[in-house]
Design a protein around this motif. Structure first.
Motif, PDB file in Angstrom:
ATOM      1  N   LYS A  51       4.050   3.607  -7.853  1.00 46.73           N
ATOM      2  CA  LYS A  51       3.776   4.578  -6.792  1.00 46.73           C
ATOM      3  C   LYS A  51       4.130   6.001  -7.237  1.00 46.73           C
ATOM      4  O   LYS A  51       3.427   6.954  -6.925  1.00 46.73           O
ATOM      5  N   ASP A  61      -1.966   7.039  -1.392  1.00 48.53           N
ATOM      6  CA  ASP A  61      -0.737   6.325  -1.757  1.00 48.53           C
ATOM      7  C   ASP A  61       0.170   7.283  -2.521  1.00 48.53           C
ATOM      8  O   ASP A  61      -0.081   7.586  -3.689  1.00 48.53           O
ATOM      9  N   ALA A  81       1.147   4.793   2.566  1.00 50.50           N
ATOM     10  CA  ALA A  81       0.612   3.601   1.896  1.00 50.50           C
ATOM     11  C   ALA A  81      -0.721   3.245   2.541  1.00 50.50           C
ATOM     12  O   ALA A  81      -0.768   2.844   3.710  1.00 50.50           O
TER      13      ALA A  81
END
Length: 175
Positions: A51, A61, A81
């Motif tokens: 991430k 994201d 997300a």
């Protein structure tokens, strides 16, 4: 008047600071996060590597961090997300919102949420932002409501922390 916090996307160099802030959040507010402190320790900071690379940031994201100034420590964080299933790609969730106690009441949470929403509005195909907030967390719920989120349901006994069940409010905001 106090200076607005610096908000920026976190990257791999921020991993350890982000992980330490996350651990603080999980200890201080276990009823607000689905991951436990113990689970976070077991997975380690590596769980955030992908991430924090930022490769999917334009797709919705990413993780944002708040700093009092560029040369100061991380004082808050929030993530977005995006749902991965084709039929749900129009939705994303606010995740991991936390502001360190020493920065509380200074607009850090609002600044993080404002930047997250501004970035979400630029994501192609994204129409809805959702979040889950502990039903007893009035301050967080009021912040989300002031940013346009509306409650659409409640998960009864959504989390069990040390044998105590906690309800969670489900909120959404349309872009």
């Amino acid at each position: 008047m106090e200076r607005a916090p610096l908000i920026r996307q976190l990257n791999p160099a921020d991993r350890d600071a982000f992980f330490q802030l996350r651990l603080r959040a999980l200890l201080a507010h276990p009823e607000s996060f689905s991951q436990s402190h113990q689970e976070a320790l077991q997975k380690g900071p590596e769980q955030y590597d992908a991430k924090l690379q930022g490769a999917q940031a334009a797709e919705g994201d990413f993780v944002l961090g708040a700093f009092a100034a560029a040369d100061q420590p991380l004082i808050g964080a929030v993530g977005l997300a995006r749902n991965q299933r084709l039929k749900e790609r129009h939705k994303a969730s606010v995740v991991g919102m936390y502001v360190a106690p020493e920065a509380a009441g200074r607009g850090v949470g609002r600044a993080l949420l404002t930047e997250l929403l501004a970035r979400a509005e630029r994501v192609a195909g994204l129409r809805q932002i959702q979040l889950v907030v502990a039903s007893k967390n009035d301050a967080a719920r009021h912040l989300y409501e002031s940013a346009g989120f509306r409650c659409y349901g409640r998960e009864i006994e959504g989390l069990c922390v040390d044998g105590a069940f906690n309800d969670a409010d489900l909120m959404a905001r349309f872009i």
